[in-house]
Design a protein around this motif. Structure first.
Motif, PDB file in Angstrom:
ATOM      1  N   ASN A 337       0.860  -1.178   0.000  1.00  0.00           N
ATOM      2  CA  ASN A 337       0.000   0.000   0.000  1.00  0.00           C
ATOM      3  C   ASN A 337       0.895   1.226   0.000  1.00  0.00           C
ATOM      4  O   ASN A 337       1.719   1.397   0.906  1.00  0.00           O
ATOM      5  CB  ASN A 337      -0.919   0.007   1.221  1.00  0.00           C
ATOM      6  N   SER A 338       0.748   2.083  -1.016  1.00  0.00           N
ATOM      7  CA  SER A 338       1.649   3.220  -1.194  1.00  0.00           C
ATOM      8  C   SER A 338       0.907   4.544  -1.019  1.00  0.00           C
ATOM      9  O   SER A 338      -0.305   4.642  -1.253  1.00  0.00           O
ATOM     10  CB  SER A 338       2.280   3.177  -2.583  1.00  0.00           C
ATOM     11  N   LYS A 339       1.627   5.573  -0.615  1.00  0.00           N
ATOM     12  CA  LYS A 339       1.035   6.896  -0.431  1.00  0.00           C
ATOM     13  C   LYS A 339       0.556   7.476  -1.751  1.00  0.00           C
ATOM     14  O   LYS A 339      -0.489   8.132  -1.807  1.00  0.00           O
ATOM     15  CB  LYS A 339       2.047   7.832   0.231  1.00  0.00           C
ATOM     16  N   ASP A 340       1.316   7.244  -2.823  1.00  0.00           N
ATOM     17  CA  ASP A 340       0.919   7.670  -4.161  1.00  0.00           C
ATOM     18  C   ASP A 340       0.418   6.473  -4.961  1.00  0.00           C
ATOM     19  O   ASP A 340       0.722   5.319  -4.639  1.00  0.00           O
ATOM     20  CB  ASP A 340       2.095   8.316  -4.900  1.00  0.00           C
ATOM     21  N   ALA A 341      -0.321   6.747  -6.009  1.00  0.00           N
ATOM     22  CA  ALA A 341      -0.846   5.686  -6.877  1.00  0.00           C
ATOM     23  C   ALA A 341       0.247   5.262  -7.862  1.00  0.00           C
ATOM     24  O   ALA A 341       0.238   5.639  -9.033  1.00  0.00           O
ATOM     25  CB  ALA A 341      -2.092   6.166  -7.610  1.00  0.00           C
ATOM     26  N   ILE A 342       1.188   4.453  -7.370  1.00  0.00           N
ATOM     27  CA  ILE A 342       2.342   4.066  -8.188  1.00  0.00           C
ATOM     28  C   ILE A 342       2.146   2.724  -8.868  1.00  0.00           C
ATOM     29  O   ILE A 342       2.987   2.306  -9.668  1.00  0.00           O
ATOM     30  CB  ILE A 342       3.624   4.039  -7.329  1.00  0.00           C
TER      31      ILE A 342
END
Length: 364
Positions: A337-342
């Motif tokens: 789960n990442s802070k940005d939509a990577i």
């Protein structure tokens, strides 16, 4: 001395899968030459379903989607007569393709190639040189020696191997191991073109008893041409604890800093805490749990091109079945789960990624 694998083998209650034939005749002197091998096949299904079958660019092991593949296979010859030692191991697999992409020609297939000599008759002091296992990290490329099926973000984004010379000393009681090294760079066999800056590293390991291992490792150097030299400073700290006969824990923390530009006093920093638990309810079954976080907003190690960079939480659970003394089957569920939509999901940017992996490892 493969320090990384030695520490893993002593800290975890995972049964060793390597079996070397030895004579039962106590009067026969064991041969100083040992031949061994390892094969690990895997299948991974990424729910993002990448059409190229290549998974995330920041993963360098088990990085193929929806194909049966070879992660790592090698044949190794190791010689040690107590005064002189050497190792040569040749490999194949997607691990080799992904981790050795920058190396030319046949060097892509060299897993390990080094020679060493003991320089003290009374003390355990060695000089080793060549392509060596990395002195950094609590995991290795050999899946069977690790508590989780796949490698952590920290392991995949720090060196698995290094090339250079190492001076090491182990105390008579085995409690302390100390080494210093001069290296060609950050996971390099061939030095980067235009780079003439040596890199340095250290490792200090303390084992107060058979249940605890504490380790400190570092790297100082530049992985870029001298015209664009940006010094990198990195430290790896971990502890491995045998809580009981059935439960083991690993606590690890990596932190690094690299200059923003040549001669700059400003630095980009990154860090990664990890916690791993391994539980063996029976001799043939094991369960591994992992929680990790990787914070690299400046994109030093993992570039994303997004406002917050790579700030990602990871988690996994794996189930292991020991089939025989030299074969193990494993299955793992893992997510990010990442802070940005990577990530990508159904053709759209996503903050989440989830995948399943299974592997069969056999050693001989």
């Amino acid at each position: 001395m493969n320090t990384r694998l030695f520490l893993l083998a002593t800290a975890f209650s995972i049964p060793s899968l390597v079996s070397h034939a030895q004579s039962t005749d106590s009067t026969t002197t064991p041969s100083p030459l040992r031949i061994s091998g390892y094969v690990e096949a895997y299948y991974s299904y990424d729910f993002a379903r990448p059409e190229t079958h290549i998974r995330q660019p920041f993963l360098y092991s088990y990085n193929r989607h929806n194909t049966v593949n070879l992660n790592l296979g090698y044949v190794k010859a190791a010689y040690d007569n107590g005064r002189v030692r050497g190792t040569l191991a040749l490999m194949a697999g997607t691990y080799a393709n992904d981790n050795m992409a920058a190396e030319p020609g046949v060097l892509k297939n060299v897993f390990e190639a080094n020679a060493g000599v003991k320089i003290s008759r009374r003390k355990n002091v060695w000089i080793d040189a060549g392509i060596l296992p990395s002195h950094i990290g609590w995991e290795s490329a050999i899946g069977k020696d690790c508590p989780n099926l796949t490698r952590s973000l920290s392991a995949d984004n720090t060196p698995y191997f290094e090339t250079g010379a190492r001076l090491s000393y182990t105390t008579d009681n085995g409690r302390w191991y100390m080494s210093g090294m001069i290296l060609n760079g950050w996971q390099r066999i061939e030095r980067v073109s235009g780079n003439n800056t040596p890199a340095f590293g250290h490792q200090l390991t303390f084992k107060p008893n058979s249940r605890v291992t504490l380790n400190s490792s570092s790297f100082i150097g530049s992985d870029k041409p001298d015209s664009n030299r940006r010094m990198r400073y990195f430290h790896d700290l971990y502890g491995q604890f045998a809580v009981s006969e059935k439960l083991s824990l690993t606590l690890g923390f990596d932190i690094g800093a690299e200059q923003n530009a040549k001669g700059s006093s400003d630095y980009h920093t990154w860090y990664s805490p990890n916690i791993i638990a391994y539980y063996k309810p029976t001799a043939n079954w094991g369960i591994g749990l992992r929680g990790e976080y990787y914070n690299d907003p400046g994109g030093v190690i993992i570039g994303t091109g997004t406002p917050n960079g790579f700030q990602t939480l990871g988690y996994s659970v794996n189930l292991d079945r020991t089939i025989t003394s030299n074969a193990v089957w494993r299955i793992e569920a893992r997510g990010f789960n990442s802070k940005d939509a990577i990530f990508q999901q159904d053709g759209s940017p996503s903050q989440n990624n989830f995948f399943l992996t299974t592997a069969l490892a056999v050693s001989f």
